[in-house]
Design an enzyme around this catalytic site. Sequence first.
Site, short mmCIF file in Angstrom:
data_model
loop_
_atom_site.label_atom_id
_atom_site.label_comp_id
_atom_site.label_asym_id
_atom_site.label_seq_id
_atom_site.Cartn_x
_atom_site.Cartn_y
_atom_site.Cartn_z
N LYS A 87 -27.21 -15.44 -51.05
CA LYS A 87 -28.39 -15.46 -49.87
C LYS A 87 -28.06 -14.62 -48.76
O LYS A 87 -26.84 -14.70 -48.21
CB LYS A 87 -28.50 -16.80 -49.37
CG LYS A 87 -29.07 -17.84 -50.35
CD LYS A 87 -28.96 -19.06 -50.07
CE LYS A 87 -30.05 -19.46 -48.68
NZ LYS A 87 -29.98 -20.86 -48.24
O1 LIG Z 1 -34.50 -25.67 -41.13
P1 LIG Z 1 -33.56 -26.11 -41.85
O2 LIG Z 1 -33.88 -27.49 -42.25
O3 LIG Z 1 -32.14 -25.96 -41.31
O4 LIG Z 1 -33.27 -25.52 -43.16
C1 LIG Z 1 -33.32 -24.21 -43.40
C2 LIG Z 1 -33.15 -23.58 -44.70
O5 LIG Z 1 -32.76 -22.73 -45.21
C3 LIG Z 1 -32.14 -22.44 -46.26
O6 LIG Z 1 -30.74 -21.82 -45.91
C4 LIG Z 1 -32.94 -21.62 -47.20
O7 LIG Z 1 -32.68 -21.17 -48.49
C5 LIG Z 1 -32.05 -23.74 -46.97
O8 LIG Z 1 -30.90 -23.76 -47.50
C6 LIG Z 1 -32.53 -24.45 -45.78
O9 LIG Z 1 -33.53 -25.40 -46.28
#
Ligand SMILES: O=P(O)(O)OC[C@H]1O[C@](O)(CO)[C@@H](O)[C@@H]1O
Length: 233
Positions: A87
Amino acid sequence: MEFLLDTVHIPDIEKYNAIIPLSGVTSNPTICKKEGHFEFFDHMCQIRHILGPDKSLHVQVVGQTAEAMIADAHMILKEIDDQVFIKVPTNEAGLTAIKQLKHEGVHITATAIYTEFQGLLAIQAGADYIAPYYNRMANMNIDAAAVVQAFANAINANQANTKILAASFHNVAQVTTALACGAQAVTMGVDILKSGLGMPAIGQAVADFTQDWEENFGAHQTVASLPTETPQI
Ligand SMILES: O=P(O)(O)OC[C@H]1O[C@](O)(CO)[C@@H](O)[C@@H]1O
Protein backbone atom coordinates in the site's frame (compact mmCIF):
# COMPACT_ATOMS: atom_id res chain seq x y z
CA MET A 1 -16.79 -9.05 -5.83
CA GLU A 2 -14.23 -9.13 -3.00
CA PHE A 3 -14.83 -8.58 0.72
CA LEU A 4 -11.76 -7.77 2.80
CA LEU A 5 -11.30 -7.21 6.51
CA ASP A 6 -9.76 -3.93 7.63
CA THR A 7 -8.03 -5.15 10.80
CA VAL A 8 -4.87 -6.83 12.08
CA HIS A 9 -6.62 -8.35 15.10
CA ILE A 10 -5.88 -12.04 14.65
CA PRO A 11 -8.88 -13.47 16.57
CA ASP A 12 -11.22 -11.37 14.38
CA ILE A 13 -9.45 -12.47 11.21
CA GLU A 14 -9.73 -16.13 12.25
CA LYS A 15 -13.38 -15.68 13.18
CA TYR A 16 -14.52 -13.87 10.05
CA ASN A 17 -12.39 -15.99 7.74
CA ALA A 18 -14.68 -18.83 8.84
CA ILE A 19 -17.88 -16.78 8.47
CA ILE A 20 -17.73 -14.57 5.39
CA PRO A 21 -16.42 -15.22 1.89
CA LEU A 22 -13.21 -13.41 2.78
CA SER A 23 -10.85 -12.27 0.02
CA GLY A 24 -8.13 -10.69 2.13
CA VAL A 25 -6.97 -8.31 4.83
CA THR A 26 -5.96 -4.64 4.66
CA SER A 27 -3.91 -2.75 7.21
CA ASN A 28 -2.41 0.66 7.73
CA PRO A 29 -0.38 2.26 10.55
CA THR A 30 -3.51 3.51 12.32
CA ILE A 31 -5.06 0.04 12.29
CA CYS A 32 -1.77 -1.37 13.65
CA LYS A 33 -1.77 1.24 16.43
CA LYS A 34 -5.21 0.04 17.57
CA GLU A 35 -3.66 -3.40 18.14
CA GLY A 36 -0.94 -1.95 20.40
CA HIS A 37 2.75 -2.65 20.00
CA PHE A 38 3.55 -6.02 18.38
CA GLU A 39 6.28 -7.76 16.40
CA PHE A 40 5.30 -6.40 13.01
CA PHE A 41 6.67 -8.99 10.59
CA ASP A 42 5.87 -11.95 12.82
CA HIS A 43 2.28 -10.70 13.22
CA MET A 44 1.83 -10.14 9.49
CA CYS A 45 3.23 -13.60 8.78
CA GLN A 46 0.64 -15.04 11.17
CA ILE A 47 -2.09 -13.22 9.23
CA ARG A 48 -0.70 -14.60 5.97
CA HIS A 49 -0.75 -18.09 7.49
CA ILE A 50 -4.46 -17.70 8.36
CA LEU A 51 -5.31 -16.33 4.92
CA GLY A 52 -3.25 -18.82 2.94
CA PRO A 53 -1.56 -17.99 -0.34
CA ASP A 54 -4.68 -17.18 -2.37
CA LYS A 55 -6.19 -14.36 -0.30
CA SER A 56 -4.65 -10.92 -0.52
CA LEU A 57 -2.72 -9.21 2.27
CA HIS A 58 -2.22 -5.42 1.95
CA VAL A 59 0.57 -3.82 3.99
CA GLN A 60 1.42 -0.12 3.94
CA VAL A 61 4.78 1.62 3.56
CA VAL A 62 5.59 4.51 5.91
CA GLY A 63 8.63 6.11 4.23
CA GLN A 64 8.16 9.73 3.23
CA THR A 65 10.26 9.73 0.06
CA ALA A 66 9.99 7.45 -2.97
CA GLU A 67 13.32 5.85 -2.04
CA ALA A 68 12.18 5.20 1.53
CA MET A 69 8.84 3.78 0.32
CA ILE A 70 10.62 1.44 -2.07
CA ALA A 71 12.97 0.32 0.72
CA ASP A 72 9.93 -0.34 2.98
CA ALA A 73 8.29 -2.31 0.18
CA HIS A 74 11.36 -4.47 -0.36
CA MET A 75 11.55 -5.23 3.36
CA ILE A 76 7.85 -6.18 3.52
CA LEU A 77 8.23 -8.48 0.52
CA LYS A 78 11.34 -10.08 2.01
CA GLU A 79 9.99 -10.56 5.54
CA ILE A 80 6.39 -11.57 4.74
CA ASP A 81 6.28 -12.82 1.15
CA ASP A 82 6.50 -11.56 -2.40
CA GLN A 83 2.74 -11.72 -2.96
CA VAL A 84 1.87 -8.96 -0.47
CA PHE A 85 0.07 -5.95 -1.95
CA ILE A 86 2.18 -2.93 -1.03
CA LYS A 87 0.00 0.00 0.00
CA VAL A 88 1.45 3.29 -1.17
CA PRO A 89 -0.13 6.73 -0.53
CA THR A 90 -1.09 8.44 -3.77
CA ASN A 91 1.06 11.57 -3.58
CA GLU A 92 4.14 12.66 -5.55
CA ALA A 93 6.56 10.36 -3.73
CA GLY A 94 4.02 7.54 -3.79
CA LEU A 95 3.38 7.72 -7.53
CA THR A 96 7.12 7.70 -8.15
CA ALA A 97 7.42 4.60 -5.96
CA ILE A 98 4.41 2.92 -7.60
CA LYS A 99 5.91 3.27 -11.07
CA GLN A 100 9.23 1.82 -9.92
CA LEU A 101 7.67 -1.02 -7.93
CA LYS A 102 5.33 -1.94 -10.81
CA HIS A 103 8.41 -2.05 -13.04
CA GLU A 104 9.75 -4.68 -10.59
CA GLY A 105 6.48 -6.63 -10.81
CA VAL A 106 5.32 -5.80 -7.28
CA HIS A 107 1.57 -5.90 -6.43
CA ILE A 108 0.40 -2.38 -5.55
CA THR A 109 -2.57 -0.90 -3.71
CA ALA A 110 -2.64 2.86 -4.15
CA THR A 111 -4.13 4.33 -1.00
CA ALA A 112 -5.13 7.62 0.66
CA ILE A 113 -7.33 8.47 -2.33
CA TYR A 114 -9.76 11.35 -1.83
CA THR A 115 -10.13 12.61 -5.40
CA GLU A 116 -10.72 11.47 -8.97
CA PHE A 117 -7.43 13.12 -9.88
CA GLN A 118 -5.39 10.89 -7.54
CA GLY A 119 -7.24 7.74 -8.58
CA LEU A 120 -6.88 8.32 -12.30
CA LEU A 121 -3.14 8.88 -11.92
CA ALA A 122 -2.81 5.69 -9.86
CA ILE A 123 -4.75 3.69 -12.47
CA GLN A 124 -2.47 4.97 -15.21
CA ALA A 125 0.61 4.24 -13.07
CA GLY A 126 -0.48 0.60 -13.06
CA ALA A 127 -1.79 0.14 -9.49
CA ASP A 128 -3.49 -3.23 -9.04
CA TYR A 129 -5.97 -1.76 -6.55
CA ILE A 130 -6.92 1.83 -5.77
CA ALA A 131 -8.37 2.55 -2.33
CA PRO A 132 -10.76 5.53 -2.28
CA TYR A 133 -11.61 6.70 1.25
CA TYR A 134 -15.38 6.58 1.09
CA ASN A 135 -16.44 7.97 4.46
CA ARG A 136 -13.61 10.48 4.65
CA MET A 137 -14.75 11.83 1.26
CA ALA A 138 -18.32 12.02 2.50
CA ASN A 139 -17.11 13.99 5.53
CA MET A 140 -15.43 16.44 3.15
CA ASN A 141 -18.68 16.88 1.23
CA ILE A 142 -17.21 15.01 -1.76
CA ASP A 143 -19.69 12.72 -3.56
CA ALA A 144 -17.90 9.42 -2.84
CA ALA A 145 -20.36 7.38 -4.92
CA ALA A 146 -19.70 9.58 -7.95
CA VAL A 147 -15.93 9.24 -7.46
CA VAL A 148 -16.18 5.42 -7.34
CA GLN A 149 -18.39 5.48 -10.44
CA ALA A 150 -15.87 7.71 -12.25
CA PHE A 151 -13.08 5.24 -11.43
CA ALA A 152 -15.19 2.33 -12.72
CA ASN A 153 -15.85 4.23 -15.96
CA ALA A 154 -12.17 5.12 -16.40
CA ILE A 155 -11.07 1.52 -15.78
CA ASN A 156 -13.57 0.28 -18.39
CA ALA A 157 -12.75 2.99 -20.93
CA ASN A 158 -9.01 2.35 -20.64
CA GLN A 159 -9.32 -1.42 -20.27
CA ALA A 160 -7.11 -1.08 -17.20
CA ASN A 161 -6.51 -4.04 -14.90
CA THR A 162 -6.86 -1.90 -11.77
CA LYS A 163 -9.58 -2.83 -9.28
CA ILE A 164 -11.35 -0.41 -6.97
CA LEU A 165 -10.86 -1.44 -3.33
CA ALA A 166 -13.19 1.00 -1.61
CA ALA A 167 -12.24 1.70 2.03
CA SER A 168 -12.98 3.87 5.06
CA PHE A 169 -16.58 2.79 5.60
CA HIS A 170 -18.66 3.82 8.54
CA ASN A 171 -21.90 2.03 7.69
CA VAL A 172 -23.31 -0.83 5.64
CA ALA A 173 -25.09 1.44 3.13
CA GLN A 174 -21.76 3.01 2.15
CA VAL A 175 -20.39 -0.47 1.42
CA THR A 176 -23.29 -1.56 -0.78
CA THR A 177 -23.38 1.79 -2.58
CA ALA A 178 -19.67 1.53 -3.39
CA LEU A 179 -20.23 -1.96 -4.83
CA ALA A 180 -23.26 -0.76 -6.82
CA CYS A 181 -21.15 2.09 -8.24
CA GLY A 182 -18.59 -0.34 -9.60
CA ALA A 183 -16.11 -1.12 -6.79
CA GLN A 184 -14.79 -4.65 -7.32
CA ALA A 185 -13.66 -4.90 -3.71
CA VAL A 186 -14.48 -3.39 -0.32
CA THR A 187 -12.58 -3.51 2.95
CA MET A 188 -14.58 -3.31 6.16
CA GLY A 189 -13.94 -3.12 9.87
CA VAL A 190 -15.48 -5.76 12.09
CA ASP A 191 -17.93 -3.11 13.35
CA ILE A 192 -19.55 -2.98 9.89
CA LEU A 193 -19.94 -6.76 9.75
CA LYS A 194 -21.39 -6.87 13.24
CA SER A 195 -23.94 -4.17 12.51
CA GLY A 196 -24.83 -5.65 9.11
CA LEU A 197 -25.31 -9.23 10.31
CA GLY A 198 -26.45 -8.56 13.88
CA MET A 199 -29.46 -6.36 13.18
CA PRO A 200 -32.30 -6.91 15.68
CA ALA A 201 -34.67 -7.53 12.73
CA ILE A 202 -32.63 -10.57 11.65
CA GLY A 203 -32.65 -11.96 15.20
CA GLN A 204 -36.40 -11.39 15.44
CA ALA A 205 -37.04 -13.17 12.13
CA VAL A 206 -35.01 -16.20 13.29
CA ALA A 207 -36.82 -16.23 16.65
CA ASP A 208 -40.21 -16.12 14.88
CA PHE A 209 -39.26 -19.00 12.58
CA THR A 210 -38.04 -21.04 15.56
CA GLN A 211 -41.26 -20.44 17.46
CA ASP A 212 -43.44 -21.40 14.46
CA TRP A 213 -41.37 -24.55 13.83
CA GLU A 214 -41.53 -25.65 17.45
CA GLU A 215 -45.28 -25.02 17.67
CA ASN A 216 -45.72 -27.24 14.62
CA PHE A 217 -43.17 -30.02 15.19
CA GLY A 218 -42.37 -29.84 18.87
CA ALA A 219 -39.91 -28.03 21.06
CA HIS A 220 -36.21 -28.77 20.55
CA GLN A 221 -36.97 -30.65 17.33
CA THR A 222 -34.74 -29.73 14.39
CA VAL A 223 -34.97 -30.79 10.74
CA ALA A 224 -32.00 -33.09 11.33
CA SER A 225 -33.65 -34.76 14.32
CA LEU A 226 -36.98 -35.56 12.60
CA PRO A 227 -37.83 -39.25 12.21
CA THR A 228 -37.29 -40.40 8.61
CA GLU A 229 -38.67 -43.12 6.34
CA THR A 230 -35.12 -44.06 5.32
CA PRO A 231 -34.01 -47.17 7.18
CA GLN A 232 -30.90 -46.51 9.28
CA ILE A 233 -28.03 -48.79 8.26
O1 LIG B 1 -11.22 6.45 7.44
P1 LIG B 1 -10.68 5.26 8.12
O2 LIG B 1 -11.74 4.48 8.84
O3 LIG B 1 -9.49 5.58 8.97
O4 LIG B 1 -10.17 4.25 6.99
C1 LIG B 1 -9.05 4.46 6.19
C2 LIG B 1 -8.90 3.32 5.21
O5 LIG B 1 -7.75 3.34 4.50
C3 LIG B 1 -7.21 2.06 4.29
O6 LIG B 1 -5.92 2.14 4.82
C4 LIG B 1 -7.23 1.75 2.82
O7 LIG B 1 -6.99 0.44 2.52
C5 LIG B 1 -8.04 1.08 5.03
O8 LIG B 1 -7.26 0.15 5.68
C6 LIG B 1 -8.97 1.97 5.84
O9 LIG B 1 -10.27 1.52 5.64
